[in-house]
Motif scaffolding. Structure first.
Motif, PDB file in Angstrom:
ATOM      1  N   SER A  66       0.858  -1.183   0.000  1.00 36.17           N
ATOM      2  CA  SER A  66       0.000   0.000   0.000  1.00 36.17           C
ATOM      3  C   SER A  66       0.894   1.232   0.000  1.00 36.17           C
ATOM      4  O   SER A  66       2.045   1.183   0.407  1.00 36.17           O
ATOM      5  CB  SER A  66      -0.927  -0.004   1.214  1.00 36.17           C
ATOM      6  OG  SER A  66      -0.185  -0.088   2.396  1.00 36.17           O
ATOM      7  N   VAL A  67       0.326   2.344  -0.444  1.00 38.68           N
ATOM      8  CA  VAL A  67       1.099   3.566  -0.566  1.00 38.68           C
ATOM      9  C   VAL A  67       0.340   4.706   0.096  1.00 38.68           C
ATOM     10  O   VAL A  67      -0.864   4.841  -0.073  1.00 38.68           O
ATOM     11  CB  VAL A  67       1.348   3.899  -2.061  1.00 38.68           C
ATOM     12  CG1 VAL A  67       2.103   5.201  -2.198  1.00 38.68           C
ATOM     13  CG2 VAL A  67       2.087   2.770  -2.744  1.00 38.68           C
ATOM     14  N   GLU A  68       1.058   5.512   0.854  1.00 39.07           N
ATOM     15  CA  GLU A  68       0.458   6.697   1.457  1.00 39.07           C
ATOM     16  C   GLU A  68       0.358   7.795   0.416  1.00 39.07           C
ATOM     17  O   GLU A  68       1.230   7.930  -0.428  1.00 39.07           O
ATOM     18  CB  GLU A  68       1.337   7.224   2.595  1.00 39.07           C
ATOM     19  CG  GLU A  68       1.389   6.335   3.792  1.00 39.07           C
ATOM     20  CD  GLU A  68       2.250   6.966   4.859  1.00 39.07           C
ATOM     21  OE1 GLU A  68       1.666   7.468   5.825  1.00 39.07           O
ATOM     22  OE2 GLU A  68       3.472   6.940   4.708  1.00 39.07           O
ATOM     23  N   GLU A  69      -0.697   8.590   0.520  1.00 42.18           N
ATOM     24  CA  GLU A  69      -0.820   9.721  -0.379  1.00 42.18           C
ATOM     25  C   GLU A  69      -0.027  10.886   0.194  1.00 42.18           C
ATOM     26  O   GLU A  69      -0.266  11.313   1.318  1.00 42.18           O
ATOM     27  CB  GLU A  69      -2.277  10.123  -0.567  1.00 42.18           C
ATOM     28  CG  GLU A  69      -2.445  11.201  -1.604  1.00 42.18           C
ATOM     29  CD  GLU A  69      -3.881  11.484  -1.958  1.00 42.18           C
ATOM     30  OE1 GLU A  69      -4.092  12.411  -2.744  1.00 42.18           O
ATOM     31  OE2 GLU A  69      -4.775  10.791  -1.450  1.00 42.18           O
ATOM     32  N   MET A  70       0.924  11.368  -0.592  1.00 44.48           N
ATOM     33  CA  MET A  70       1.749  12.499  -0.191  1.00 44.48           C
ATOM     34  C   MET A  70       1.282  13.727  -0.957  1.00 44.48           C
ATOM     35  O   MET A  70       1.039  13.673  -2.159  1.00 44.48           O
ATOM     36  CB  MET A  70       3.224  12.216  -0.497  1.00 44.48           C
ATOM     37  CG  MET A  70       3.793  10.997   0.220  1.00 44.48           C
ATOM     38  SD  MET A  70       3.752  11.133   2.011  1.00 44.48           S
ATOM     39  CE  MET A  70       5.097  12.272   2.266  1.00 44.48           C
ATOM     40  N   LEU A  71       1.148  14.847  -0.243  1.00 42.97           N
ATOM     41  CA  LEU A  71       0.630  16.078  -0.819  1.00 42.97           C
ATOM     42  C   LEU A  71       1.702  17.153  -0.879  1.00 42.97           C
ATOM     43  O   LEU A  71       2.583  17.210  -0.018  1.00 42.97           O
ATOM     44  CB  LEU A  71      -0.525  16.603   0.037  1.00 42.97           C
ATOM     45  CG  LEU A  71      -1.676  15.648   0.324  1.00 42.97           C
ATOM     46  CD1 LEU A  71      -2.624  16.264   1.342  1.00 42.97           C
ATOM     47  CD2 LEU A  71      -2.410  15.292  -0.952  1.00 42.97           C
ATOM     48  N   THR A  72       1.584  18.036  -1.853  1.00 44.30           N
ATOM     49  CA  THR A  72       2.425  19.234  -1.866  1.00 44.30           C
ATOM     50  C   THR A  72       1.920  20.150  -0.756  1.00 44.30           C
ATOM     51  O   THR A  72       0.793  20.003  -0.275  1.00 44.30           O
ATOM     52  CB  THR A  72       2.316  19.977  -3.213  1.00 44.30           C
ATOM     53  OG1 THR A  72       0.968  20.428  -3.381  1.00 44.30           O
ATOM     54  CG2 THR A  72       2.730  19.086  -4.375  1.00 44.30           C
ATOM     55  N   THR A  73       2.726  21.130  -0.368  1.00 47.76           N
ATOM     56  CA  THR A  73       2.278  22.062   0.667  1.00 47.76           C
ATOM     57  C   THR A  73       1.066  22.856   0.178  1.00 47.76           C
ATOM     58  O   THR A  73       0.155  23.134   0.962  1.00 47.76           O
ATOM     59  CB  THR A  73       3.401  23.025   1.095  1.00 47.76           C
ATOM     60  OG1 THR A  73       3.925  23.676  -0.058  1.00 47.76           O
ATOM     61  CG2 THR A  73       4.495  22.299   1.836  1.00 47.76           C
ATOM     62  N   SER A  74       1.029  23.189  -1.092  1.00 49.98           N
ATOM     63  CA  SER A  74      -0.115  23.942  -1.629  1.00 49.98           C
ATOM     64  C   SER A  74      -1.401  23.132  -1.527  1.00 49.98           C
ATOM     65  O   SER A  74      -2.437  23.638  -1.095  1.00 49.98           O
ATOM     66  CB  SER A  74       0.130  24.341  -3.078  1.00 49.98           C
ATOM     67  OG  SER A  74       1.187  25.254  -3.159  1.00 49.98           O
ATOM     68  N   ARG A  75      -1.332  21.856  -1.907  1.00 50.08           N
ATOM     69  CA  ARG A  75      -2.529  21.003  -1.857  1.00 50.08           C
ATOM     70  C   ARG A  75      -2.941  20.752  -0.408  1.00 50.08           C
ATOM     71  O   ARG A  75      -4.130  20.784  -0.073  1.00 50.08           O
ATOM     72  CB  ARG A  75      -2.269  19.676  -2.582  1.00 50.08           C
ATOM     73  CG  ARG A  75      -3.441  18.736  -2.590  1.00 50.08           C
ATOM     74  CD  ARG A  75      -4.586  19.265  -3.441  1.00 50.08           C
ATOM     75  NE  ARG A  75      -5.690  18.320  -3.376  1.00 50.08           N
ATOM     76  CZ  ARG A  75      -6.921  18.632  -3.037  1.00 50.08           C
ATOM     77  NH1 ARG A  75      -7.243  19.873  -2.788  1.00 50.08           N
ATOM     78  NH2 ARG A  75      -7.849  17.715  -2.984  1.00 50.08           N
ATOM     79  N   ALA A  76      -1.981  20.497   0.474  1.00 51.56           N
ATOM     80  CA  ALA A  76      -2.289  20.259   1.890  1.00 51.56           C
ATOM     81  C   ALA A  76      -2.925  21.502   2.508  1.00 51.56           C
ATOM     82  O   ALA A  76      -3.897  21.401   3.256  1.00 51.56           O
ATOM     83  CB  ALA A  76      -1.014  19.873   2.645  1.00 51.56           C
ATOM     84  N   ALA A  77      -2.395  22.677   2.185  1.00 54.82           N
ATOM     85  CA  ALA A  77      -2.947  23.923   2.719  1.00 54.82           C
ATOM     86  C   ALA A  77      -4.365  24.153   2.204  1.00 54.82           C
ATOM     87  O   ALA A  77      -5.249  24.574   2.953  1.00 54.82           O
ATOM     88  CB  ALA A  77      -2.041  25.096   2.331  1.00 54.82           C
ATOM     89  N   GLU A  78      -4.580  23.844   0.940  1.00 51.43           N
ATOM     90  CA  GLU A  78      -5.917  23.989   0.362  1.00 51.43           C
ATOM     91  C   GLU A  78      -6.915  23.099   1.090  1.00 51.43           C
ATOM     92  O   GLU A  78      -8.019  23.535   1.442  1.00 51.43           O
ATOM     93  CB  GLU A  78      -5.861  23.622  -1.125  1.00 51.43           C
ATOM     94  CG  GLU A  78      -7.179  23.722  -1.853  1.00 51.43           C
ATOM     95  CD  GLU A  78      -7.054  23.286  -3.300  1.00 51.43           C
ATOM     96  OE1 GLU A  78      -8.034  22.709  -3.817  1.00 51.43           O
ATOM     97  OE2 GLU A  78      -5.993  23.506  -3.921  1.00 51.43           O
ATOM     98  N   LEU A  79      -6.534  21.852   1.349  1.00 51.67           N
ATOM     99  CA  LEU A  79      -7.420  20.932   2.076  1.00 51.67           C
ATOM    100  C   LEU A  79      -7.692  21.418   3.495  1.00 51.67           C
ATOM    101  O   LEU A  79      -8.794  21.247   4.016  1.00 51.67           O
ATOM    102  CB  LEU A  79      -6.812  19.534   2.136  1.00 51.67           C
ATOM    103  CG  LEU A  79      -6.851  18.726   0.849  1.00 51.67           C
ATOM    104  CD1 LEU A  79      -6.030  17.454   1.006  1.00 51.67           C
ATOM    105  CD2 LEU A  79      -8.282  18.400   0.463  1.00 51.67           C
ATOM    106  N   ALA A  80      -6.685  22.011   4.121  1.00 50.48           N
ATOM    107  CA  ALA A  80      -6.826  22.473   5.505  1.00 50.48           C
ATOM    108  C   ALA A  80      -7.501  23.832   5.604  1.00 50.48           C
ATOM    109  O   ALA A  80      -7.901  24.256   6.686  1.00 50.48           O
ATOM    110  CB  ALA A  80      -5.448  22.528   6.170  1.00 50.48           C
TER     111      ALA A  80
END
Length: 140
Positions: A66-80
């Motif tokens: 299985s693989v963890e989903e890794m996000l860019t800082t821009s995408r992570a910030a958008e989600l948060a």
């Protein structure tokens, strides 16, 4: 990054592989039983199981992981719902774990979701509005 160690399974013996190949020939209808209960798999899971069985039917060894989903800082910030500057500052302070790919930061989706859950439990919502840094000044 793998969540758990991959599982490697050797190819099936020729006779078993041939029987499986015959059973799969022209069919993508796979029925799964778990503890005697029938489960219909969603299309993506069904396709993965058919692919796995197809590889076994050809006598191939198979590795499953299985693989963890890794996000860019821009995408992570958008989600948060926060600015990416504020998120970078939180990673610098160690409030949210970060991994580096060269000079690029990557954040696990699970870590962002855990941070959001903590904010929700604390009744804080997003800590900093999108477009603002720690002191509330404009970003960039």
């Amino acid at each position: 990054m793998a969540l758990i160690a991959p599982r490697v399974t050797a190819g099936l013996p020729a006779e078993d592989a041939q029987k499986l190949r015959y059973a799969l020939d022209g069919s993508h209808d796979i029925t799964v039983f778990v503890d005697g209960t029938v489960h219909r798999l969603p299309p993506a899971a069904r396709d993965a199981v058919v692919d796995l069985l197809g590889r076994f039917s050809r006598g191939e060894a198979v590795t499953v992981s299985s693989v963890e989903e890794m996000l860019t800082t821009s995408r992570a910030a958008e989600l948060a719902g926060i600015s990416h500057t504020y998120l970078r500052n939180m990673t610098d302070r160690g409030e949210i774990p970060v991994e580096y790919r060269g000079t690029h930061r990557r954040i696990r989706l699970a870590d962002i979701m855990a941070w959001l859950e903590t904010q929700k439990k604390n009744g804080m919502g997003a800590v900093s509005p999108a477009g603002q840094d720690d002191e509330g000044a404009g970003v960039e």
